[in-house]
Design an enzyme around this catalytic site. Sequence first.
Site, PDB file in Angstrom:
ATOM      1  N   GLU A 149      48.098  32.344  38.049  1.00 55.61           N
ATOM      2  CA  GLU A 149      46.918  31.738  37.441  1.00 55.61           C
ATOM      3  C   GLU A 149      47.326  30.751  36.352  1.00 55.61           C
ATOM      4  OE1 GLU A 149      42.852  32.893  34.967  1.00 55.61           O
ATOM      5  OE2 GLU A 149      44.480  34.335  35.128  1.00 55.61           O
ATOM      6  N   ASP A 182      41.245  29.329  38.067  1.00 57.93           N
ATOM      7  CA  ASP A 182      40.171  29.931  37.276  1.00 57.93           C
ATOM      8  C   ASP A 182      39.294  28.793  36.763  1.00 57.93           C
ATOM      9  OD1 ASP A 182      38.810  30.761  34.773  1.00 57.93           O
ATOM     10  OD2 ASP A 182      39.853  32.659  35.067  1.00 57.93           O
ATOM     11  N   HIS A 185      39.514  27.776  32.926  1.00 53.94           N
ATOM     12  CA  HIS A 185      40.707  27.014  32.538  1.00 53.94           C
ATOM     13  C   HIS A 185      40.680  25.618  33.153  1.00 53.94           C
ATOM     14  CE1 HIS A 185      42.349  30.547  30.650  1.00 53.94           C
ATOM     15  NE2 HIS A 185      42.203  31.240  31.775  1.00 53.94           N
ATOM     16  N   ARG A 214      33.262  30.526  28.993  1.00 52.57           N
ATOM     17  CA  ARG A 214      33.863  31.824  29.327  1.00 52.57           C
ATOM     18  C   ARG A 214      32.819  32.898  29.590  1.00 52.57           C
ATOM     19  NH1 ARG A 214      37.695  33.093  32.570  1.00 52.57           N
ATOM     20  NH2 ARG A 214      39.656  33.742  31.656  1.00 52.57           N
ATOM     21  N   GLU A 243      35.439  36.802  36.416  1.00 49.54           N
ATOM     22  CA  GLU A 243      36.212  37.213  35.240  1.00 49.54           C
ATOM     23  C   GLU A 243      35.630  36.461  34.052  1.00 49.54           C
ATOM     24  OE1 GLU A 243      40.759  37.565  33.574  1.00 49.54           O
ATOM     25  OE2 GLU A 243      40.081  35.665  34.402  1.00 49.54           O
TER      26      GLU A 243
END
Length: 265
Positions: A149, A182, A185, A214, A243
């Site tokens: 990741e 992700d 990011h 987030r 996540e």
Amino acid sequence: MTLITVQEQHLSGSTLEEKFEQALAWGFDGIELRSAGDLQFQARLPELRRARQAGVVMPTACVDMTHFVGAFDAELRKDAVAQLKSQLSVMAEIGGRGVMTPASYGMFSKRLPPFVPPRTDEEDTAVLVEAFTALGEHASSEGVEIYLEPLNRYEDHMVNRLADGVRLLKLVGLDSVKLAPDTYHMNIEESDPAAALQAAAAFIGHVQASDSNRLEPGAGNIDWALFGATLKSIGYQGTVALESRLSGPASDVLPRVPALLGRYL
């Protein structure tokens, strides 16, 4: 078919079977496990075996450790590789697809003082190639995959963009080592997230989803229609795991996520 999963810490219940029932009720297809270090994940094997026998869908695990394969200390790197090998073996035993890990987390940032890391870029690369070669060979022998990741520039100084990950994976040269983009990011690092996903398409094995802040998808400003269309355009058939932090109680906000993502995937 793309599976939409949710990490286990967001689900209530005393067993994985109960957590899975809740995940299904909220519209998810399965659970992403958290794989702790110190062989704690291996110690969960009896629980994980029972859950698999009960039909719980657990395709991936997200590493949950204090140090990682890119650590500056050689003994910490060695332990991180050993922990991940154990976790890969656990996932193989319960019929999972793989385990995801960053190169490091919170260890160093070139964007914050002292700005210059103790290793050169070439030394960083050598350390990561060694680690992911060992992990890839173990994953291949177990019939699973290890997922790298990329993290944003404030959380890791080595692998920030998908292109950074692709360069590293080409050096490793093993099909069992893949990328885990992700969206959080990517929102920070990629000037064109859709183009980045398309360029890295051949290397993507797992995807994690959270919004620009987030929080859960839908609570920020990421273009989820474009995200879904891009995954469709590259023929992605893996898992998309939630996540994120949550903008409210799990029972209020999480049922919205599969409905949102499922609209586009």
